[in-house]
Design a protein around this motif. Structure first.
Motif, PDB file in Angstrom:
ATOM      1  N   ASP A 285      -4.855   3.676  10.584  1.00 17.62           N
ATOM      2  CA  ASP A 285      -4.153   4.760  11.271  1.00 17.62           C
ATOM      3  C   ASP A 285      -2.651   4.701  11.070  1.00 17.62           C
ATOM      4  OD1 ASP A 285      -4.910   2.413  12.728  1.00 17.62           O
ATOM      5  OD2 ASP A 285      -3.907   3.210  14.492  1.00 17.62           O
ATOM      6  N   ALA A 286      -2.133   3.576  10.534  1.00 23.18           N
ATOM      7  CA  ALA A 286      -0.690   3.496  10.283  1.00 23.18           C
ATOM      8  C   ALA A 286      -0.251   4.524   9.247  1.00 23.18           C
ATOM      9  CB  ALA A 286      -0.320   2.094   9.805  1.00 23.18           C
ATOM     10  N   VAL A 287      -1.160   4.893   8.330  1.00 19.56           N
ATOM     11  CA  VAL A 287      -0.772   5.860   7.309  1.00 19.56           C
ATOM     12  C   VAL A 287      -0.519   7.231   7.937  1.00 19.56           C
ATOM     13  CG1 VAL A 287      -3.090   6.676   6.674  1.00 19.56           C
ATOM     14  CG2 VAL A 287      -1.294   6.632   4.960  1.00 19.56           C
ATOM     15  N   CYS A 288      -1.207   7.545   9.037  1.00 18.27           N
ATOM     16  CA  CYS A 288      -0.957   8.821   9.716  1.00 18.27           C
ATOM     17  C   CYS A 288       0.459   8.857  10.280  1.00 18.27           C
ATOM     18  CB  CYS A 288      -1.970   9.028  10.843  1.00 18.27           C
ATOM     19  SG  CYS A 288      -3.700   8.963  10.321  1.00 18.27           S
ATOM     20  N   VAL A 289       0.880   7.752  10.874  1.00 20.15           N
ATOM     21  CA  VAL A 289       2.233   7.677  11.418  1.00 20.15           C
ATOM     22  C   VAL A 289       3.247   7.617  10.290  1.00 20.15           C
ATOM     23  CG1 VAL A 289       3.746   6.363  12.942  1.00 20.15           C
ATOM     24  CG2 VAL A 289       1.311   6.535  13.465  1.00 20.15           C
TER      25      VAL A 289
ATOM     26  N   HIS B 129       7.672  -7.958  -3.898  1.00 16.72           N
ATOM     27  CA  HIS B 129       9.136  -7.905  -3.880  1.00 16.72           C
ATOM     28  C   HIS B 129       9.633  -6.525  -4.310  1.00 16.72           C
ATOM     29  CE1 HIS B 129       8.870 -12.505  -4.635  1.00 16.72           C
ATOM     30  NE2 HIS B 129       8.732 -12.213  -3.360  1.00 16.72           N
ATOM     31  N   LEU B 130       9.003  -5.983  -5.350  1.00 11.69           N
ATOM     32  CA  LEU B 130       9.375  -4.650  -5.821  1.00 11.69           C
ATOM     33  C   LEU B 130       9.093  -3.603  -4.751  1.00 11.69           C
ATOM     34  CD1 LEU B 130      10.362  -2.773  -8.080  1.00 11.69           C
ATOM     35  CD2 LEU B 130       7.996  -2.710  -8.935  1.00 11.69           C
ATOM     36  N   ALA B 131       7.972  -3.747  -4.063  1.00 11.10           N
ATOM     37  CA  ALA B 131       7.624  -2.795  -3.003  1.00 11.10           C
ATOM     38  C   ALA B 131       8.664  -2.808  -1.889  1.00 11.10           C
ATOM     39  CB  ALA B 131       6.236  -3.122  -2.444  1.00 11.10           C
ATOM     40  N   TRP B 132       9.147  -3.988  -1.538  1.00  8.94           N
ATOM     41  CA  TRP B 132      10.172  -4.071  -0.511  1.00  8.94           C
ATOM     42  C   TRP B 132      11.479  -3.413  -0.962  1.00  8.94           C
ATOM     43  CZ3 TRP B 132      10.266  -4.656   4.433  1.00  8.94           C
ATOM     44  CH2 TRP B 132       9.234  -5.333   5.083  1.00  8.94           C
TER      45      TRP B 132
ATOM     46  N   ALA C 217       0.815  -1.213   0.000  1.00 10.49           N
ATOM     47  CA  ALA C 217       0.000   0.000   0.000  1.00 10.49           C
ATOM     48  C   ALA C 217       0.845   1.259   0.000  1.00 10.49           C
ATOM     49  CB  ALA C 217      -0.938  -0.003   1.205  1.00 10.49           C
ATOM     50  N   VAL C 218       1.979   1.252   0.703  1.00  8.63           N
ATOM     51  CA  VAL C 218       2.764   2.481   0.822  1.00  8.63           C
ATOM     52  C   VAL C 218       3.416   2.883  -0.494  1.00  8.63           C
ATOM     53  CG1 VAL C 218       3.199   2.132   3.267  1.00  8.63           C
ATOM     54  CG2 VAL C 218       4.845   1.285   1.600  1.00  8.63           C
ATOM     55  N   VAL C 219       3.475   1.980  -1.471  1.00 10.81           N
ATOM     56  CA  VAL C 219       4.034   2.337  -2.772  1.00 10.81           C
ATOM     57  C   VAL C 219       2.963   2.319  -3.856  1.00 10.81           C
ATOM     58  CG1 VAL C 219       6.363   1.590  -2.197  1.00 10.81           C
ATOM     59  CG2 VAL C 219       4.782  -0.046  -3.202  1.00 10.81           C
TER      60      VAL C 219
END
Length: 620
Positions: free
Chosen positions: A370-374, A311-314, A285-287
């Motif tokens: 809520d992890a996206v806020c952090v 794998h690409l995201a990592w 999700a973060v990428v």
């Protein structure tokens, strides 16, 4: 050689001066703020597109039913729901219930307003912490487009918990940093007020406290860990006391008044959930992922990214961490904060939903919202100077990176990630537009009830896709019909009984025959019954169960009547002429007694059918 070093030093000083001038330029600052506001407006436009064609689902109906059946008092507001202490959410549910029958437009509008508050708070926090510089728009863009926030936004019950939590995190962090800089009381009050606001909607804002403490220790103090703790406690003892008191009071009440969902944990489960939740769902999700969804329980969907994209995201995530370490100092502490927060979220899931649902639940983004806020906060802490902090991240001099990375390239990569996040989110939103079975069911039920007027209905479980059996005993027609229309009733007996089909349309009731009455002794009458009553024998015995019976009769006049079978004695009425009477009875029996007729009244009972109701033809 000396001349060359002097030239480099001069160029670096000029570059640094240009950055400072740009960051402090009022015109640039105003433009940054304006662009941030425009980005939020674009996000809200997209969110409106995603939200308004959606509909209520699952827990939403239970919350609305509670709101319609209970008075708006402290007992109702403080009644936990499924492990959530959410008086603010219950208040919103009550307001939505009061606005009309299943008023999705009001529910969606309130949700969109709460999202606007959270997005505005995100921009305010970034500007407060890092100044009005172009760099703050990059983490803001991640927040505004990340798929991490979308599932908990579209599901209304989850939005009542999660969207205010996001607002609380951003506001509390921004106000706390202002208090750390200025020691002014108003910022401490705003910090505590933001925390309390979040706690009105869910228990998760308790995690804000450790985040605030970490910022004070890692960025606004120096020295060894013990010296940092001592400095913070001495300097901000009032804030620490008020914060601990607030958190302790809430935690004490929560632990003593809310049933705890915690379950036994096994090591293999921890590993599987860590892999699915953090190793697959979060990092994708973060990428901009997950790019593909698994529609296990529509309209909700689980992240199902292709293995090569994970794998690409990592690789991308690791590259960002390494790039930060090579080009800036004091970046590791930002990733420690993010990692610690993710571990806590994993622990909460492992000890609550994990044992019941297994590793699959780790790919449900509602537990990572809520992890996206952090994440947004930590991106800023790693790559931007934290104003007023003695141990802020800062450019590494000289840089350990031997190649130059163009800011335009970084911006382009982040724009691509944001667009990818919007694409993943849009696919997810379409499931809520087309795959919510309860939407069509409720629309059909409400339409047919409106057309038929007051209607007696059979209560029975609805299809699992409409209301999951996990919600039993609330997964019934009664639950939904009471929300859809005031015209539905569920009596124990009725002369005209209807039934909701699997699509929510109203149908005539047929009795799927289990056993029927024996033929009566009188031709053209069957079983003649007068005020003395009669036991009508069945052709077999009905076993212990709940049954519906259909009595076909001809009555000489309107009259009260008593129907007895098994454990049931039912007082009802018959109507003059050729008619039908439906009745719900419990127990095991091999005859049905009919008595209690008015003096002089007679009934001819042609047939009695005992069985289970099923939908027949269209209701006339």
């Amino acid at each position: 050689m000396a001349l060359r070093e002097t030239e480099l030093h001069t160029m670096g000083s000029r570059s640094t001066q240009r950055r400072r001038t740009t960051a402090g330029d009022p015109g640039t600052g105003q433009l940054v703020t304006l662009v941030g506001v425009v980005m939020i407006l674009v996000q809200l436009a997209w969110r409106a597109w995603a939200l308004f064609p959606s509909w209520f689902f699952l827990d939403d109906y239970n919350l609305l039913l509670d709101a319609t059946q209970r008075p708006l008092d402290l007992g109702y507001l403080l009644d936990p729901y499924n492990g959530h202490l959410m008086p603010g959410g219950r208040l919103v549910a009550s307001l939505v219930a009061e606005s009309g029958t299943l008023n999705w437009a009001v529910a969606a509008t309130v949700t969109l307003i709460m999202q606007a508050m959270a997005s505005g708070a995100a921009l305010w926090m970034l500007l407060t912490l890092f100044g009005r510089r172009w760099g703050v728009l990059l983490p803001l863009g991640i927040y505004l487009t990340s798929v991490l926030t979308v599932p908990a936004f579209l599901w209304w019950a989850a939005a009542l918990n999660q969207v205010p939590t996001q607002f609380a995190i951003f506001m509390a962090v921004g106000a706390w940093v202002l208090h750390l800089r200025t020691h002014r009381w108003r910022w401490l009050i705003l910090t505590i007020a933001s925390l309390c606001y979040g706690l009105l909607f869910d228990v998760k804002p308790l995690l804000i406290g450790p985040v605030l403490a970490y910022i004070a220790l890692a960025y606004f103090s120096t020295g060894t860990p013990l010296r940092r703790v001592g400095h913070v406690l001495r300097t901000y003892w009032v804030a620490a006391s008020v914060g601990v008191l607030t958190v302790s009071c809430y935690t004490g009440y929560y632990l003593t008044h809310v049933e705890q969902p915690f379950a036994e944990v096994t090591a293999p489960l921890v590993g599987r959930l860590a892999s699915s939740m953090l190793g697959t769902a979060f990092v994708s999700a973060v990428v901009g992922g997950p790019w593909r969804w698994s529609l296990e329980a529509p309209p909700t969907a689980f992240a199902d990214p292709p293995a090569w994209t994970v794998h690409l995201a990592w690789v991308m995530a690791f590259s960002v961490i390494v790039y930060a370490a090579l080009t800036r100092v004091r970046t590791a502490r930002a990733w420690v904060l993010l990692g610690g927060y993710l571990v806590v979220l994993l622990a909460l899931l492992v000890t609550s939903r994990g044992p019941e649902f297994g590793a699959l639940i780790g790919r449900e983004y509602r537990y990572l919202t809520d992890a996206v806020c952090v994440l947004v906060l930590c991106l800023g802490l790693a790559f931007l100077p934290l104003k007023g902090a003695p141990e802020s991240s800062a450019p590494r001099t000289p840089s350990l990176l031997r190649i130059s990375v163009s800011p335009r390239l970084v911006t382009a990569a982040l724009v691509l990630i944001c667009l990818s996040g919007l694409a993943s989110s849009s696919v997810y939103a379409t499931y809520w537009h087309s795959d919510n079975a309860s939407d069509a069911y409720l629309q059909n039920l409400r339409r047919d009830l409106s057309a038929s007027g007051p209607t007696d209905l059979v209560d029975h479980p609805v299809p699992d896709a409409v209301l999951s059996q996990l919600t039993a005993p609330d997964n019934t027609v009664r639950t939904l019909a009471m929300l859809a229309s005031p015209l539905a009733s569920f009596p124990s007996s009725s002369p005209r009984l209807a039934m909701a089909a699997d699509d929510g349309t109203l149908r005539q009731v047929l009795i799927r025959l289990g056993v029927r009455s024996r033929p009566g002794p009188e031709a053209d009458c069957g079983w003649r019954i007068d005020e003395d009553g009669l036991d009508v024998p069945l052709a077999g015995r009905a076993f212990e169960w709940q049954w519906w019976i259909r009595i076909g009769y001809l009555s000489s006049t309107d009259s009260p009547v008593v129907v007895s079978a098994g454990d049931t004695v039912l007082e009802t009425e018959v109507v003059a002429g050729l008619n039908t009477l439906y009745a719900r009875v419990d127990g095991s029996f091999d005859d049905i007694r009919i008595d209690g007729l008015a003096p002089g009244a007679t009934m001819c009972v042609d047939i009695i059918e005992v069985g289970q109701p099923e939908p027949g033809g269209t209701l006339e």
